[in-house]
Scaffold this motif. Structure first.
Motif, PDB file in Angstrom:
ATOM      1  N   THR A 169     -53.573  17.109 -31.544  1.00  0.00           N
ATOM      2  CA  THR A 169     -54.068  15.908 -32.339  1.00  0.00           C
ATOM      3  C   THR A 169     -52.840  15.071 -32.883  1.00  0.00           C
ATOM      4  O   THR A 169     -51.987  15.286 -33.587  1.00  0.00           O
ATOM      5  CB  THR A 169     -54.918  16.422 -33.506  1.00  0.00           C
ATOM      6  OG1 THR A 169     -55.775  17.351 -33.012  1.00  0.00           O
ATOM      7  CG2 THR A 169     -55.604  15.462 -34.282  1.00  0.00           C
ATOM      8  N   GLN A 172     -49.702  14.083 -35.925  1.00  0.00           N
ATOM      9  CA  GLN A 172     -48.783  15.377 -36.666  1.00  0.00           C
ATOM     10  C   GLN A 172     -48.328  16.231 -35.321  1.00  0.00           C
ATOM     11  O   GLN A 172     -47.370  16.638 -35.384  1.00  0.00           O
ATOM     12  CB  GLN A 172     -49.570  16.229 -37.459  1.00  0.00           C
ATOM     13  CG  GLN A 172     -49.961  15.586 -38.657  1.00  0.00           C
ATOM     14  CD  GLN A 172     -50.701  16.421 -39.687  1.00  0.00           C
ATOM     15  OE1 GLN A 172     -51.990  16.335 -39.829  1.00  0.00           O
ATOM     16  NE2 GLN A 172     -49.959  17.217 -40.523  1.00  0.00           N
ATOM     17  N   SER A 174     -49.274  19.108 -34.390  1.00  0.00           N
ATOM     18  CA  SER A 174     -49.020  20.250 -34.939  1.00  0.00           C
ATOM     19  C   SER A 174     -49.227  21.264 -33.829  1.00  0.00           C
ATOM     20  O   SER A 174     -50.193  21.666 -33.230  1.00  0.00           O
ATOM     21  CB  SER A 174     -49.749  20.410 -36.068  1.00  0.00           C
ATOM     22  OG  SER A 174     -50.003  21.876 -36.315  1.00  0.00           O
ATOM     23  N   GLU A 176     -49.174  24.331 -34.766  1.00  0.00           N
ATOM     24  CA  GLU A 176     -49.939  25.323 -35.377  1.00  0.00           C
ATOM     25  C   GLU A 176     -51.303  24.732 -35.049  1.00  0.00           C
ATOM     26  O   GLU A 176     -52.339  25.887 -34.711  1.00  0.00           O
ATOM     27  CB  GLU A 176     -49.756  25.321 -36.863  1.00  0.00           C
ATOM     28  CG  GLU A 176     -50.899  26.014 -37.780  1.00  0.00           C
ATOM     29  CD  GLU A 176     -50.072  26.111 -39.061  1.00  0.00           C
ATOM     30  OE1 GLU A 176     -49.111  25.671 -39.460  1.00  0.00           O
ATOM     31  OE2 GLU A 176     -50.985  27.121 -39.896  1.00  0.00           O
ATOM     32  N   MET A 177     -51.753  23.649 -35.038  1.00  0.00           N
ATOM     33  CA  MET A 177     -53.058  23.301 -34.936  1.00  0.00           C
ATOM     34  C   MET A 177     -53.757  23.477 -33.491  1.00  0.00           C
ATOM     35  O   MET A 177     -54.788  24.135 -33.264  1.00  0.00           O
ATOM     36  CB  MET A 177     -53.170  21.926 -35.444  1.00  0.00           C
ATOM     37  CG  MET A 177     -54.567  21.180 -35.219  1.00  0.00           C
ATOM     38  SD  MET A 177     -54.876  19.481 -36.117  1.00  0.00           S
ATOM     39  CE  MET A 177     -56.094  19.084 -35.666  1.00  0.00           C
ATOM     40  N   LYS A 180     -54.413  27.124 -32.992  1.00  0.00           N
ATOM     41  CA  LYS A 180     -55.423  27.736 -33.478  1.00  0.00           C
ATOM     42  C   LYS A 180     -56.806  27.456 -32.820  1.00  0.00           C
ATOM     43  O   LYS A 180     -56.925  26.269 -32.277  1.00  0.00           O
ATOM     44  CB  LYS A 180     -55.693  27.096 -35.078  1.00  0.00           C
ATOM     45  CG  LYS A 180     -54.498  27.799 -35.746  1.00  0.00           C
ATOM     46  CD  LYS A 180     -54.740  27.204 -37.531  1.00  0.00           C
ATOM     47  CE  LYS A 180     -53.757  28.105 -38.423  1.00  0.00           C
ATOM     48  NZ  LYS A 180     -53.896  27.634 -39.837  1.00  0.00           N
TER      49      LYS A 180
ATOM     50  N   LYS B 213     -58.188  32.002 -50.472  1.00  0.00           N
ATOM     51  CA  LYS B 213     -56.742  32.186 -50.245  1.00  0.00           C
ATOM     52  C   LYS B 213     -56.027  32.424 -51.661  1.00  0.00           C
ATOM     53  O   LYS B 213     -54.855  33.116 -51.568  1.00  0.00           O
ATOM     54  CB  LYS B 213     -56.001  30.835 -49.765  1.00  0.00           C
ATOM     55  CG  LYS B 213     -56.642  29.897 -50.949  1.00  0.00           C
ATOM     56  CD  LYS B 213     -55.767  28.622 -50.346  1.00  0.00           C
ATOM     57  CE  LYS B 213     -55.774  27.312 -51.320  1.00  0.00           C
ATOM     58  NZ  LYS B 213     -55.224  26.111 -50.995  1.00  0.00           N
TER      59      LYS B 213
ATOM     60  N   LEU C 207     -59.021  19.270 -38.051  1.00  0.00           N
ATOM     61  CA  LEU C 207     -57.794  19.179 -39.020  1.00  0.00           C
ATOM     62  C   LEU C 207     -57.824  19.906 -40.393  1.00  0.00           C
ATOM     63  O   LEU C 207     -56.956  20.635 -40.683  1.00  0.00           O
ATOM     64  CB  LEU C 207     -57.719  17.804 -39.364  1.00  0.00           C
ATOM     65  CG  LEU C 207     -57.004  16.597 -38.454  1.00  0.00           C
ATOM     66  CD1 LEU C 207     -57.433  15.171 -38.517  1.00  0.00           C
ATOM     67  CD2 LEU C 207     -55.697  16.665 -38.312  1.00  0.00           C
ATOM     68  N   LEU C 211     -55.475  23.082 -40.948  1.00  0.00           N
ATOM     69  CA  LEU C 211     -54.266  22.670 -41.663  1.00  0.00           C
ATOM     70  C   LEU C 211     -54.427  22.326 -43.136  1.00  0.00           C
ATOM     71  O   LEU C 211     -53.330  22.446 -44.012  1.00  0.00           O
ATOM     72  CB  LEU C 211     -53.681  20.990 -41.192  1.00  0.00           C
ATOM     73  CG  LEU C 211     -53.408  20.921 -39.920  1.00  0.00           C
ATOM     74  CD1 LEU C 211     -52.876  19.424 -39.451  1.00  0.00           C
ATOM     75  CD2 LEU C 211     -52.249  22.039 -39.600  1.00  0.00           C
ATOM     76  N   TRP C 215     -52.709  21.457 -47.700  1.00  0.00           N
ATOM     77  CA  TRP C 215     -53.111  20.363 -48.540  1.00  0.00           C
ATOM     78  C   TRP C 215     -53.260  20.420 -50.086  1.00  0.00           C
ATOM     79  O   TRP C 215     -53.470  21.501 -50.370  1.00  0.00           O
ATOM     80  CB  TRP C 215     -54.507  19.793 -47.863  1.00  0.00           C
ATOM     81  CG  TRP C 215     -54.540  19.286 -46.348  1.00  0.00           C
ATOM     82  CD1 TRP C 215     -53.431  19.164 -45.842  1.00  0.00           C
ATOM     83  CD2 TRP C 215     -55.436  18.904 -45.737  1.00  0.00           C
ATOM     84  NE1 TRP C 215     -53.605  18.665 -44.410  1.00  0.00           N
ATOM     85  CE2 TRP C 215     -54.956  18.701 -44.525  1.00  0.00           C
ATOM     86  CE3 TRP C 215     -56.984  18.858 -45.779  1.00  0.00           C
ATOM     87  CZ2 TRP C 215     -55.885  18.156 -43.226  1.00  0.00           C
ATOM     88  CZ3 TRP C 215     -57.859  18.634 -44.880  1.00  0.00           C
ATOM     89  CH2 TRP C 215     -57.086  18.053 -43.636  1.00  0.00           C
ATOM     90  N   THR C 229     -54.209  15.333 -44.785  1.00  0.00           N
ATOM     91  CA  THR C 229     -54.060  14.453 -43.344  1.00  0.00           C
ATOM     92  C   THR C 229     -55.429  14.566 -42.448  1.00  0.00           C
ATOM     93  O   THR C 229     -55.405  14.114 -41.320  1.00  0.00           O
ATOM     94  CB  THR C 229     -52.874  15.177 -42.519  1.00  0.00           C
ATOM     95  OG1 THR C 229     -53.070  16.371 -42.423  1.00  0.00           O
ATOM     96  CG2 THR C 229     -51.666  14.962 -43.417  1.00  0.00           C
TER      97      THR C 229
END
Lengths: 432, 432, 432
Positions: A169, A172, A174, A176-177, A180, B213, C207, C211, C215, C229
């Protein structure tokens, strides 16, 4: 091990990028001559749509691998295959009703882009230029068709195909994204392809939901048992996975089917993966562009052979074996292979009912040169494979429990068959 | 308070474990003589399947409590109850179609294991031995039927029942994971038992999704208002919960029904919980192995009485009262009790339509010694209680809003009844 | 910038609160004379139900804005509009069956409170007083009807409407929680209003899922690109959003429709938002309390005009433009406007089939003074707009992919029309 840490796959740093940090301009001014969408912007030649060919400057191996995916041809495979396109039209059409009859109208382009082609990809072309007032004064910008879109097989204004931002995406990018499961769920959650739904109720999905906050999603390579203790979609299908000792469990691949022995969704019957990602060339004995006959037999000529299936199965099983014993994996696969067979059998039964409806004149099908997707019984038939057999196979492949039973699984296959037969009876009675 | 911090329930450390850290071998070499699946492995007697009886070495109280659950008998309750087994078969059968008739075929064992028994549990037996090449040379391993499986009522090769890893996932055995709702969702998310779905849209589920969390999921005992500020499944049904001052709100229990006054899912009508977790012994007046008559009256003899129901309700309400006022809790329960009644009434209406269909010969049922689950109207009847009444009751029990209205709730009960009547009319007309 | 950091909107600190920290008593003893539910408690005048009028002591602007929402009138809009109330009753009724006929019974109050009014809000009134034994001895408490409830339009015992705790969950009142999408999902996830489901498979939802742990959900103002983001529901519809430089992108609003040009759910056709949040005053040409005719034409007199629609669209687009280019946003909106048209057209087709069924006597409708929601074909008609057209529009508005195709989207609109026509044919045949 050093090479395994690389996130780029070029052999040498491209000279253009040797002394710069990659920011906006590096990607959005790449290959300006190829880009139909390049426009003059404050003295620079800027293009709107960054494409896989642009990304390939630094990631050539990934781009090459990706081009072997069905996804790479996701637009053509849908648009240029009359059967699939017929399914699209029958799903998206706006019907009207007059004198007890329904009339179909072909969907408009905005509807295509809003629905199936949102994930498959649109055709992005420059249709003209417009001037807009901006903080820097009046400026000129290209007008694009099919925009916005980030579909996996997007036809780009530089002539390339695909969209890396479908998964990576903007802006970023990412890792990580991408790793996932929510990324895959953007396209793979509906009843036609419930991969994420099934994953989320599997033991693997539970591990991810409960424990992922402690996992390291940024490590390259990705060490199973250290960086993470349960797989995501990327683990099994894409990522470079290593053991805690750094031994390679699976090489990174962007050809996502190279660990898949069967193609379990999208088509009428599960079948070995097509050899070419371009499926428009396939023809079955009946002349239909389908990888199986209407009665299920695979059209072997266009599909990977048993040896290749076996190879792909073994590549995937190496990932399984990073956590599970051989007995566990063998048992799991035996069950899955059986489910491929039984779900194909349930689809065949539904197909026989439909063929009977066509023969007896209760519905109009191939012989009458009518759409095979527009009448109620045809739509039930579609759901038998597109929703219920798919869900059942995903549940079997990923141990997704109720998706193989009541949640769009076997229960609905069984119920659907009874309702198809009843529909046929009611309709034949009506004709008398 | 010290005792309350224990995660084990033995009275004395078992001598065998007095001076060791629990690793692989401690569990996988436990009780070798009882284990049919024990095999010789590098000089050790190793068994593949660790069972509740093995876990009971350190956790005897939990194992004992667990054996009072319906889940403990989840295999037998499904396999040895002809009515339930008929439902399983009608869901999993692969039908064929010939001469306008459908023919049922009993599902094969792989299909059972892949579907209903994935959660309920399989029968794991040693079927032979196989030799495999390993890094340590050729080695011999047992071949197991029904493997892999971690179903709640699994029949184990040591003769025991159940699988602690259904919830306490190998090999981290994370209490955090067991306490998070994703664990329960592995089996309790489908339309037949939408507990997780309902929870996830409840205020409680929202608290968990948004704030967990920051919660401490590892504390034992688990202090409400300090370690967490909203309940998960475990909070209300399993965990040892204390107030911020350490006062016990609820004792830990692995008999998950001991806070449940009603059994709200799985069967035709909601009813008081069965006294024995083995439901195969139950017989109603009509001779069917069901906890209610076909018209809803509970078969009191086999069910807990009003006093026990009241006791269980009060135990649960103590948990509610840790956060809510008496007025709140009373109001909530009054609404839930009403929903038990109204959903049972809606099921009775659907049952009357089905009985009418049987009487008028539109479908074949008990009197014709035919399956009561195989025809379209029978499948609609099943969905009335198994999907829609269940969803509505879960929504009521957990304040899950739309699951009591449009999301598989009351809307579908109402629509289903109209469609059942129409089906009956069409079918009777056809017969004329 | 200092003012932008305020979370309260009073102009001066209310004198009563000038020197105290807000705890339990400050809210639960507010405005005791207005509160029908005030009771004497250890010498204090305490009320059970804290209401928007109480919250307005510190948050007057938010309370005022909120009163312009349809949600503020969510009880009256459902209860006092005969058409909507008919839909409620047809969804919640417990039907009985006798002599091949179904008979409807009005739902009881507990059922209303458990279903539609759980989200819409109940009427909370004092019905009496009860004495309870407490740790402090016998005490007296008010008995409340419709309690518990936190619905958005709740009728409160102080005569006010709404419930701030619907979104600002007691007693943490976490801004993080209110800004996360799970809060909205409590009421906006079902098939009638699948906002959260669509969001969760959108790029925005991805997102957030992947992520958001990094945030800052507590920052006021909320800086896009810095604090977060990707948008949540609150970002686009409610929050005070600023750029990284602190420039205001969108002012905080609790009138959630002031960025919405169309009302896309709940009613038969998408239409411009009603001018007044009280929709009971609306009458179409046919005399029905609906914002459109049965054939789709908007009843302009009661709805915002094109200029106001344009203004609201621009306010929302300012949020889009904080991340996206003008071309992107224009393309997105063009597609959405097209989807409003095509989904309305699909609803019109379903309506024509229904009108035909009424005319031909296959079902009983307006002309026969019968409920327009109680028969099977009427329920199919409801699903056409309440489920399928809604899902499709949400998917279009939020780029939710499969929800515009197969997941309760266009596929189901198309199938539903075929099934409605078949039902009509079967029924007419039966009448012959």
């Amino acid at each position: 091990m050093i090479l395994k840490k690389r996130r780029v796959s070029f052999e040498e740093v491209p000279s253009k990028l040797a002394s710069v940090v990659v920011g906006c301009a590096e990607c959005h001014t790449m290959n300006p001559k190829k880009h139909q969408d390049t426009f003059e912007h404050n003295g620079y030649q800027v293009n709107v749509v960054v494409t896989p060919e642009d990304c390939a400057t630094c990631h050539p191996v990934e781009a090459r691998q990706y081009s072997k995916n069905l996804m790479y041809n996701a637009v053509g495979n849908l648009k240029n295959n009359p059967v699939y396109h017929g399914l699209v039209d029958s799903a998206l059409d706006v019907q009207s009703f007059k004198n007890m009859k329904t009339i179909l109208k072909r969907p408009d382009d905005q509807t295509y882009a809003d629905a199936c082609f949102y994930c498959h990809g649109t055709v992005v072309e420059v249709k003209g230029t417009e001037t807009r007032k901006t903080a820097q004064g009046e400026m000129s910008f290209p007008i694009l068709s099919g925009w916005p879109n980030q579909g996996v097989g997007r036809i780009n204004p530089d002539g390339s195909k695909g969209s890396c931002t479908a998964c990576h995406t903007r802006h970023q990018f990412s890792i990580e994204m991408a790793r996932k499961p929510y990324t895959c769920s953007e396209c793979h959650k509906g009843p036609d392809v419930p991969a994420y739904k099934v994953y989320s109720v599997s033991k693997h999905g539970n591990l991810q939901s409960a424990l992922a906050k402690k996992w390291n999603f940024n490590a390259v390579p990705w060490a199973v048992g250290k960086d993470f203790t349960g797989p995501t979609c990327a683990t099994c299908h894409v990522s470079l996975v290593v053991s805690q000792d750094g031994d390679v469990v699976a090489e990174r691949t962007h050809q996502m089917n190279d660990r898949l022995s069967w193609r379990i969704f999208g088509l009428i019957y599960a079948h070995p993966h097509p050899e070419s990602p371009d499926t428009t060339m396939i023809k079955n004995k009946a002349g239909l562009p389908l990888p199986t006959e209407l009665t299920g037999e695979p059209v072997a000529k266009y599909l990977i052979d048993a040896k290749e299936q076996d190879q792909r199965r073994k590549t995937m099983q190496k990932v399984c074996l990073a956590c599970h014993s051989t007995g566990w994996v063998d048992g799991h696969y035996a069950r899955f292979e059986n489910t491929v067979k039984t779900t194909n059998a349930a689809t065949l039964t539904a197909t026989k009912i439909l063929l009977s409806a066509w023969e007896r004149g209760a519905a109009k099908g191939l012989a009458q040169a009518d759409s095979i997707f527009n009448e109620a019984i045809e739509k039930k038939w579609v759901e038998q494979w597109l929703f219920f057999a798919n869900s059942t196979r995903y549940a079997s492949a990923m141990a997704g429990a109720d998706y193989g039973s009541f949640a769009n699984g076997r229960w609905f296959m069984s119920k659907n068959i009874q309702e198809m037969v009843d529909w046929l009876e009611f309709k034949l009675k009506k004709k008398e």
